[in-house]
Write an enzyme that holds these catalytic residues in place. Structure first.
Site, mmCIF file in Angstrom:
data_model
loop_
_atom_site.group_PDB
_atom_site.id
_atom_site.type_symbol
_atom_site.label_atom_id
_atom_site.label_comp_id
_atom_site.label_asym_id
_atom_site.label_seq_id
_atom_site.Cartn_x
_atom_site.Cartn_y
_atom_site.Cartn_z
ATOM 1 N N ASP A 19 -10.741 1.890 -2.894
ATOM 2 C CA ASP A 19 -11.257 1.628 -1.551
ATOM 3 C C ASP A 19 -12.777 1.621 -1.562
ATOM 4 O OD1 ASP A 19 -8.938 1.203 -0.239
ATOM 5 O OD2 ASP A 19 -8.768 3.213 0.615
ATOM 6 N N ASP B 68 0.829 -1.207 0.000
ATOM 7 C CA ASP B 68 0.000 0.000 0.000
ATOM 8 C C ASP B 68 0.861 1.254 0.000
ATOM 9 O OD1 ASP B 68 -2.303 1.520 0.164
ATOM 10 O OD2 ASP B 68 -3.109 0.459 1.909
HETATM 11 C C1 GLA Z 1 -5.678 1.794 2.404
HETATM 12 C C2 GLA Z 1 -6.095 0.625 1.543
HETATM 13 C C3 GLA Z 1 -7.131 -0.186 2.263
HETATM 14 C C4 GLA Z 1 -6.571 -0.667 3.577
HETATM 15 C C5 GLA Z 1 -6.099 0.520 4.398
HETATM 16 C C6 GLA Z 1 -5.362 0.062 5.628
HETATM 17 O O1 GLA Z 1 -6.700 2.704 2.538
HETATM 18 O O2 GLA Z 1 -6.536 1.052 0.298
HETATM 19 O O3 GLA Z 1 -7.537 -1.279 1.475
HETATM 20 O O4 GLA Z 1 -5.501 -1.549 3.326
HETATM 21 O O5 GLA Z 1 -5.222 1.362 3.663
HETATM 22 O O6 GLA Z 1 -4.925 1.111 6.402
#
Ligand code: GLA
Length: 742
Positions: free
Chosen positions: A545, A477
Site C-alpha cells: 500500500d 484483497d
Molecule cells: C487495501 C488495499 C488497497 C485498497 C484498500 C481498499 O488496503 O491494499 O489497495 O484496495 O484495501 O479498501
C-alpha cells in the site's frame, strides 16, 4: 536425471545434485545438496555414522555410532532419538507416536506431481522435470509416507512435498507435517529473509546463524506482511554475483514455518511447512493428507543467480500458463484518487481522462457494493451500490468500455462487515464461535472459508458480477488477519487454518477455470500475501500500500530476491504521497514503477496538460520495457539497503536488449566524482550501445557504466543532476556480437 544406484538416490541436472541414501536402519539419510557431482560414484563416505558421541541414544545394540541425534536425515520423525526439530509428528488412536517409517519402495515419473486441491508447480512438457517418489511405511500401524522430489531439467530448482496415507484400520492424528526438511553438514551461513510490516514489506534482513533455532513464521492465517515464507542461507562472503547460496520457498499462502536449526555439532536443519501451532489433522482409515510443495534452489552465482532461478520457476512453472506470454495491461486504480467518494459520473470522467493519456484498464476499487461509503459496512454484500451506481455494475462497465478501456473490480471475498446483510442472514458463516467475543480488524470479520457453502456463495456472487460486467481483471484483497480461529462448520478445529486456505484456493480455482481470461491481482492490505500459492492463480500481486517511490525502491528490490518483476504491482501515485507525505518528481515515481507491472493510482483529471503528456510518454516507455520484464533476466546492481543509490537492470540475452534503472534517493554534499555502475549478464566481447554511446561488454561489467558526476548547489550547468530523487534510465542494445558467443 534421477539415478538410483544401490541404496543411493542422486537427482541431478548437471548443474545441481541432491543425494540421499537408505540408511542401515531403513530410514532415509541425507548426503549432499549443492553444485553437481558426477553420477556413477558411491557417496557413502558422506554418511557420518561412526563418530561415537557420549550421552546419545542409538538404534542398534553394539553400534553407538549410529545415532539419529547426529545423522543427516531426509524426513526426521519425532520421538526416535533425533532431538532436533522433526518433520513429522503423528499419533495413533491410543496416542502412541507413530515413528517407524522404513523404506518400502520408490518410483520415478516424468513431470511434476499434480495436486487436486493445492497450488503447485507444473510443466508444459513432461520432459521438463522428473519426480522421484519414495514410499516409507510404518508396518505396525500401516501408515505410509510418500516423499516427493522433483528436479527441473533447465532450472537449478528442486521441489519437495509429502503425502501421508492411512492404510491402517484405525485413525491417526497428524500434529506436525513439514514439507521440507534438509540437514546441511556445516553452519557457516548467514540467514537472509524478507521481513517488515504493512507499508514496508519485504525488507532484506541478513543475520549470521547461531546455535539454536532461528526462523520466520506466520500464525496470522496468511503468509503475512511481517515475514515472507522465502529464506536463503548464504555463505558469509557470498555477494550479489558470486558465491554459494541455498534458497527455500513455499507454494502456500497460510500459516507457515521456515527455520534453520543449528545443532550442537554445528550442522543445520532447514525446515519448511505449515505452522504446527493449532494444526492437527485426523486421518480415518483410507484417508490421506498432502503437504504443500516446498521449493529448494541452489546457486554458486550469488544472490542474483538464486533470484533468477526463482524468477524463472515462477514464470515458467507457477503462474497460469495463459499469462506467461500475454501482455499485462497498464492499469489505473481509483483508490488513492477517490477513496470511497465517487459516483458513476465521476468514474466515467476519470476513465475518459485515463483513456486520453493511454491507460489500458480501469480498476474500480473498494466502495462499489452494498451501502459502502466507508470501511465500516457492507463487506459480503456483493451487489452494486445503488446510490453511487444507479445503472448497476453492468451499466457502469458498458460506459467504461465505451470509453475504450478494459474494466476491473476490487473484491474482498473472504470478509464480512458486522453491518451487512450477509452477516444478518448467515451469522454462522463467520469465523469465531460467539458474537461479542470476536476481535475486529479494519472493522470487519473473516468468513469461514472452511465451510463449502461460504465458498459456493462467493463463487455465485463473483461469477454473477463477472458475467454482468464481462470483467477483465479482479483485485482480490484480504485486509485483516485471522483471530479466534474457530469454524462453526468443522468438528475438528485443528484443521481450520488449513481448510480455510483450501477454501480460498477452491474459489480461486473455480473462478480462474471458468474465467481464464480474467487477470487476477492478489492483494492483502498491500503485500500481506505475496507468495507462491497466490501466484499459481494470480500472476501479479499488489506489492504494498506504500506507493512512495523512495520507499518502493526498498520494497521492490527486496521482493525481487524471490519474485520476478512481472509479479510486482507497482503504480505511480499522487503527491504528497499518502503514506509518507513525501513529494517526489513525477518522472522519478514512474522510473521506479517501470520495474514491475506498471499502473497509476491517481486522478488524471487533476493533472496539468504537461503532466498528462508526461503520462502518455511514460506509458510508451513502459511498453518498450514490458517485453524485457517478461523475457529478460533481472540483475540487482546497487542496493537501497546499503546507500542512497539504487541500480538494477533487465537484460534479455536472446535479443540483446536491456534497460538499466539508476536512482538517487537523497543527494549527498560534495559527493565523489564520476560514478560507475558495474553491469551484469552481458557478453564480454560483444559491443553494446547505451544511450547513444558504444562500449564492450567487459568494459560495462568490469569498469561499469558512467553515470556521470553528481553536482550539488545551484547555478551549475548540471543542475538537473543535483538534488534528491533523481533517476536515469539507460537503454542498452547489442550492436555487434562477439564471435563464438551464444
Ligand atoms: C487495501 C488495499 C488497497 C485498497 C484498500 C481498499 O488496503 O491494499 O489497495 O484496495 O484495501 O479498501
Amino acid at each position: 536425471m534421477i539415478v538410483v544406484e544401490g541404496q543411493q538416490f542422486h537427482l541431478t541436472n548437471s548443474r545441481i545434485s541432491y543425494i540421499f541414501t537408505i540408511m542401515k536402519n531403513g530410514q532415509l539419510g541425507h548426503l549432499y545438496y549443492g553444485k553437481a557431482l558426477r553420477t556413477g560414484r558411491d557417496y557413502s563416505h558422506l554418511e557420518d555414522y561412526e563418530s561415537v558421541r557420549p550421552n546419545t541414544t542409538h538404534v542398534f545394540q553394539g553400534d553407538p555410532g549410529f545415532t539419529l541425534e547426529t545423522v543427516k536425515q531426509e524426513f526426521p520423525v519425532y520421538g526416535k532419538g533425533d532431538f532436533r526439530e522433526p518433520a513429522l509428528l503423528m499419533e495413533a488412536e491410543d496416542q502412541e507416536v507413530i515413528g517407524d517409517f522404513l523404506y518400502a519402495g520408490h518410483e520415478i515419473q516424468e513431470g511434476t506431481p499434480r495436486s487436486e486441491y493445492l497450488p503447485c508447480t507444473s510443466v508444459k512438457e513432461e520432459a521438463e522435470a522428473e519426480t522421484l517418489i519414495v514410499t516409507m511405511q510404518d508396518k505396525r500401524r500401516n501408515v505410509k509416507l510418500r516423499l516427493f522430489y522433483t528436479i527441473f531439467e533447465e532450472l537449478d530448482v528442486l521441489t519437495r512435498k509429502v503425502q501421508i496415507v492411512n492404510e491402517g484400520e484405525s485413525l491417526v492424528d497428524v500434529q506436525r507435517m513439514m514439507s521440507l526438511s534438509m540437514d546441511l553438514p556445516d553452519d557457516d551461513y548467514e540467514m537472509v529473509h524478507l521481513s517488515g510490516a504493512w507499508a514496508r514489506e519485504r525488507h532484506i534482513v541478513t543475520r549470521p546463524l547461531a546455535p539454536g533455532i532461528q526462523g520466520i513464521s506466520s500464525r496470522r492465517g496468511s503468509s503475512s506482511h511481517q515475514h515472507n515464507p522465502f529464506m536463503a542461507l548464504k555463505r558469509p562472503h557470498t555477494t550479489e554475483h558470486h558465491g554459494e547460496v541455498i534458497g527455500v520457498n513455499f507454494v502456500y499462502s497460510g500459516n507457515f514455518l521456515t527455520q534453520a536449526e543449528v545443532d550442537h555439532y554445528g550442522g543445520v536443519r532447514v525446515s519448511m511447512g505449515i505452522h504446527p501451532e493449532r494444526f492437527s489433522w485426523r486421518l480415518n482409515p483410507g484417508e490421506s493428507l498432502e503437504a504443500p510443495e516446498a521449493v529448494l534452489t541452489y546457486s554458486d552465482q550469488g544472490m542474483n543467480g538464486l533470484s533468477q532461478s526463482m524468477h524463472q520457476l515462477i514464470h515458467k512453472h507457477i503462474i497460469p500458463e495463459r499469462w506467461r506470454k500475454r501482455k499485462r495491461p497498464v492499469l489505473i486504480n481509483n483508490w488513492e484518487a477517490t477513496y470511497f467518494d465517487f459516483d458513476e459520473d465521476r468514474l466515467i470522467s476519470f476513465a475518459k481522462e485515463a483513456k486520453n493519456v493511454g491507460v489500458d484498464l480501469f480498476v474500480l476499487d473498494d466502495g462499489w457494493f452494498g451501502r459502502r461509503n466507508d470501511d465500516k459496512t457492507s463487506l459480503g454484500d456483493w451487489f452494486a451500490n445503488e446510490y453511487k451506481l444507479p445503472n448497476g455494475m453492468g451499466g457502469l462497465a458498458t460506459c467504461i468500455k465505451a470509453e475504450g478501456l478494459e474494466f476491473g473490480l476490487w473484491f474482498e471475498p473472504e470478509m464480512v462487515s458486522p453491518d451487512s446483510e450477509l452477516m444478518k442472514k448467515h451469522p454462522e458463516w463467520v469465523v469465531g464461535k460467539e458474537v461479542g467475543h470476536r476481535t475486529l480488524g479494519r472493522n470487519q470479520y473473516v468468513l469461514d472459508f472452511a465451510n463449502p457453502e461460504v465458498v459456493d456463495y462467493l463463487f455465485e456472487r463473483m461469477a454473477s458480477i463477472i458475467d454482468e460486467t464481462d470483467l477483465h481483471y479482479i483485485k482480490w484483497d484480504m485486509n485483516r488477519n485471522i483471530t479466534e480461529p474457530y469454524s462453526q462448520y468443522l468438528h475438528r478445529q485443528g484443521e481450520f487454518f488449513h481448510r480455510y486456505m483450501l477454501g480460498v484456493y477452491d474459489l480461486y480455482n473455480r473462478l480462474t477455470s471458468k474465467y481464464p481470461d480474467v487477470l487476477f491481482e492478489s492483494c492483502a492490505g498491500g503485500g500481506g500475501r505475496f507468495d507462491l500459492g497466490m501466484m499459481h492463480y494470480a500472476p501479479q500481486a499488489w506489492a504494498s500500500d506504500n506507493t512512495d517511490a523512495v520507499e518502493r525502491l526498498k520494497i521492490q528490490y527486496g521482493t525481487s530476491l524471490a519474485y520476478p518483476l512481472s509479479s510486482i504491482g507497482s503504480h505511480v501515485s499522487a503527491i504528497p504521497n499518502h503514506q509518507t507525505m513525501r513529494e517526489t518528481p513525477l518522472s522519478f515515481r514512474a522510473g521506479v514503477a517501470y520495474f514491475g507491472t506498471f499502473g497509476y493510482e491517481l486522478d488524471p483529471g487533476s493533472l496539468t496538460e504537461e503532466e498528462k503528456a508526461e503520462l502518455t510518454e511514460q506509458i510508451a516507455t513502459y511498453k518498450r520495457i514490458q517485453p524485457l520484464i517478461r523475457q529478460g533476466s533481472f540483475y540487482r546492481l546497487a542496493s537501497p539497503f546499503d546507500s542512497d543509490r539504487t541500480a538494477w537492470m533487465i537484460y534479455d540475452g536472446k535479443v540483446g536488449e536491456g534497460v538499466i534503472g539508476w536512482y538517487k534517493a537523497l543527494a549527498s554534499p560534495n559527493p565523489p566524482g564520476t560514478q560507475h555502475i558495474r553491469l551484469a549478464g552481458l557478453e564480454t566481447g560483444s559491443l553494446y550501445e547505451v544511450n547513444g554511446e558504444e562500449y564492450y561488454g567487459d568494459e560495462l561489467m568490469q569498469v561499469g557504466l558512467n553515470t556521470g558526476v553528481e553536482f550539488n548547489g545551484a547555478n551549475h550547468e548540471h543542475m538537473e543532476r543535483s538534488g534528491d530523487e533523481q533517476y536515469r534510465l539507460y537503454f542498452i542494445k547489442r550492436v555487434a556480437r562477439e564471435r563464438g558467443s551464444l
